[in-house]
Structures are given as structure tokens and as C-alpha cells.
Design a protein around this motif. Structure first.
Motif, short mmCIF file in Angstrom:
data_model
loop_
_atom_site.label_atom_id
_atom_site.label_comp_id
_atom_site.label_asym_id
_atom_site.label_seq_id
_atom_site.Cartn_x
_atom_site.Cartn_y
_atom_site.Cartn_z
N SER A 106 38.70 -85.11 -29.56
CA SER A 106 38.95 -83.84 -28.72
C SER A 106 38.38 -83.54 -29.25
O SER A 106 39.26 -82.67 -30.91
CB SER A 106 40.21 -84.03 -27.78
N ASP A 107 38.72 -81.79 -29.32
CA ASP A 107 38.18 -80.43 -29.95
C ASP A 107 39.53 -80.11 -29.70
O ASP A 107 40.23 -80.07 -28.69
CB ASP A 107 37.41 -80.01 -29.50
N LEU A 108 40.10 -79.30 -30.68
CA LEU A 108 40.62 -78.28 -30.76
C LEU A 108 41.15 -76.41 -30.73
O LEU A 108 40.03 -76.05 -31.38
CB LEU A 108 42.30 -78.40 -31.83
N TYR A 109 41.74 -75.45 -29.77
CA TYR A 109 41.58 -74.45 -29.08
C TYR A 109 42.83 -74.29 -29.55
O TYR A 109 43.86 -74.44 -29.81
CB TYR A 109 40.98 -74.00 -28.28
N LEU A 110 42.76 -72.50 -29.99
CA LEU A 110 43.81 -71.59 -30.57
C LEU A 110 43.24 -70.25 -29.67
O LEU A 110 41.96 -70.32 -29.31
CB LEU A 110 44.06 -71.92 -32.43
N PRO A 111 43.92 -69.83 -29.09
CA PRO A 111 44.03 -67.77 -28.67
C PRO A 111 43.27 -67.49 -29.57
O PRO A 111 43.28 -67.04 -30.43
CB PRO A 111 45.39 -67.50 -28.02
N LEU A 112 42.51 -66.18 -29.68
CA LEU A 112 41.99 -65.84 -30.51
C LEU A 112 43.00 -64.42 -31.14
O LEU A 112 42.68 -64.86 -32.64
CB LEU A 112 41.20 -64.96 -29.53
N GLU A 113 43.49 -64.45 -30.48
CA GLU A 113 44.91 -63.31 -31.14
C GLU A 113 46.15 -63.99 -31.87
O GLU A 113 46.71 -63.33 -33.65
CB GLU A 113 46.09 -63.26 -30.07
N LEU A 114 45.52 -64.85 -32.24
CA LEU A 114 46.46 -66.54 -33.60
C LEU A 114 45.65 -66.44 -34.83
O LEU A 114 45.90 -66.87 -35.75
CB LEU A 114 46.57 -67.59 -33.10
N LEU A 115 44.21 -65.71 -34.62
CA LEU A 115 43.43 -65.71 -36.05
C LEU A 115 43.88 -64.36 -37.25
O LEU A 115 44.09 -63.36 -36.44
CB LEU A 115 41.64 -65.17 -35.30
N PRO A 116 43.80 -65.49 -38.22
CA PRO A 116 44.48 -64.35 -39.28
C PRO A 116 43.78 -62.88 -38.74
O PRO A 116 41.92 -62.39 -38.96
CB PRO A 116 44.17 -64.79 -40.31
N LYS A 117 44.22 -61.72 -39.24
CA LYS A 117 43.31 -60.75 -39.42
C LYS A 117 42.19 -60.58 -40.17
O LYS A 117 42.97 -61.46 -41.69
CB LYS A 117 44.15 -59.13 -39.59
N LEU A 118 40.84 -59.89 -40.71
CA LEU A 118 40.14 -60.28 -41.95
C LEU A 118 40.26 -58.37 -41.89
O LEU A 118 40.20 -57.92 -41.46
CB LEU A 118 38.78 -60.37 -41.36
N GLU A 119 39.90 -58.41 -43.35
CA GLU A 119 39.78 -57.15 -43.65
C GLU A 119 38.29 -56.58 -44.86
O GLU A 119 38.29 -57.48 -44.62
CB GLU A 119 40.52 -56.98 -45.04
N GLY A 120 39.03 -55.38 -44.71
CA GLY A 120 36.94 -55.37 -45.37
C GLY A 120 36.25 -55.22 -44.77
O GLY A 120 35.65 -55.58 -43.69
N ASN A 121 34.95 -56.02 -45.53
CA ASN A 121 33.76 -56.49 -44.78
C ASN A 121 33.78 -57.76 -44.27
O ASN A 121 32.09 -58.08 -44.22
CB ASN A 121 32.44 -56.10 -45.61
N LYS A 122 34.46 -58.12 -44.32
CA LYS A 122 34.49 -59.86 -43.64
C LYS A 122 35.14 -59.74 -42.49
O LYS A 122 35.95 -58.85 -41.96
CB LYS A 122 36.58 -60.25 -44.07
#
Length: 176
Positions: free
Chosen positions: A83-99
């Protein structure tokens, strides 16, 4: 919770113990960020179902050992294999700069150092060897490789990405 509001975290690849523990292969460069989760969404027949995590720990670098509440034996664990695992988008770490995350820049305007305003990013094509910005310029689709050398600046505040593409690349799409 809809899939559009989530990001793919990984896949359950095998059982770990007879007590219902599972091993998940994470699709991330930083698996340690996901070591202390309370809950996770599992894709069961196209529906995202929340599962509460009793315990989790990293196992051999990119595997996460998971023990879910109410998954107490091999039969329960078997039902979750592959099975595939998912998390809510707000749990993504914030990226800085040009990433940036692909979903984050949809709707941003691409500006080229030499050409000027190119258009608005409508999507990201990552089915090719090199991921591409899909840009709409008054109904004409322009594809620009997402090459670190081309990306000059990501301006989240003004929703723009400044690029410096090889001369003539954008013109190729605009010549009749």
C-alpha cells in the motif's frame, strides 16, 4: 482527505514481525523527518484511510518500521502490504532559496533574463529524463528544462521564477 491535498511518502514493502509491524520504503532524502509521526494515510483501494501509529523507528537508513494501532497480527499486516503512504501537504518541510516542490510552483510566472515574461507554469512534466516546466503563453505551450543552471531565482512572495535559458530556446516554440 483527498490525494490532491497530500504528498506521496512511500510504500509498505514487507512485514517485520508476527505482531503486525511493517516496513515502509520512504521516498525522501531525509527519512529522519518522518520518524515521529502520529498518523499516516494509507491508500486502500483508492481511498485514503488514516492509521494511527503506535510506534515507529528508522530501520536500515531508508526504511521506516511502523506499528499501527489495531494492526496486531500477520493477517492484519498482510492486508496493508504494497500500500502507498501519504501525508497532508502541510507536513512537508518548507524549502528555502531556489529549491521547491513541484506542486508549489504551479501558477508561478516564468521570467527569462533575456526574453522577459514567458508565461505561467501550468504543470511539471517529470515523465522524461529531465523534468520540464510546462508553461502557457497565450495558449502556446512552452517547455523549459528544470535545470539548476537555468534557474536564477525562485521568488515565492511574487510567485515568479527567474530563469536564464539558452538563446533561442523560447523562440523555438513561438515561430510559426
Amino acid at each position: 482527505m483527498k490525494k490532491e491535498d497530500c504528498f506521496y511518502l512511500g510504500k509498505i514493502v514487507k512485514k517485520y514481525s508476527f505482531k503486525g509491524e511493517l516496513l515502509a520504503k520512504l521516498d525522501t532524502d531525509e527519512p529522519n523527518l518522518y520518524d515521529n509521526l502520529d498518523a499516516i494515510f494509507i491508500d486502500l483501494r483508492g481511498n485514503l484511510v488514516p492509521f494511527f501509529i503506535e510506534s515507529s523507528q528508522l530501520h536500515k537508513s531508508d526504511l521506516l518500521r511502523l506499528k499501527f494501532e489495531d494492526v496486531n497480527d500477520e493477517a492484519d499486516a498482510d492486508a496493508l502490504l504494497k500500500s502507498d503512504l501519504y501525508l497532508p501537504l502541510e507536513l512537508l518541510p518548507k524549502l528555502e532559496g531556489n529549491k521547491f516542490y513541484f506542486h508549489e510552483v504551479i501558477g508561478f510566472t516564468i521570467k527569462d533574463k533575456n526574453f522577459g515574461d514567458v508565461g505561467v507554469i501550468t504543470g511539471i512534466n517529470d515523465s522524461t529524463a529531465q523534468s520540464l516546466f510546462e508553461i502557457d503563453r497565450d495558449g502556446v505551450e512552452i517547455l523549459i528544462p528544470m535545470n539548476d543552471e537555468f534557474i536564477v531565482k525562485v521568488d515565492r512572495e511574487n510567485k515568479t521564477i527567474e530563469v536564464n535559458t539558452p538563446e533561442g530556446l523560447i523562440d523555438l516554440y513561438l515561430e510559426e
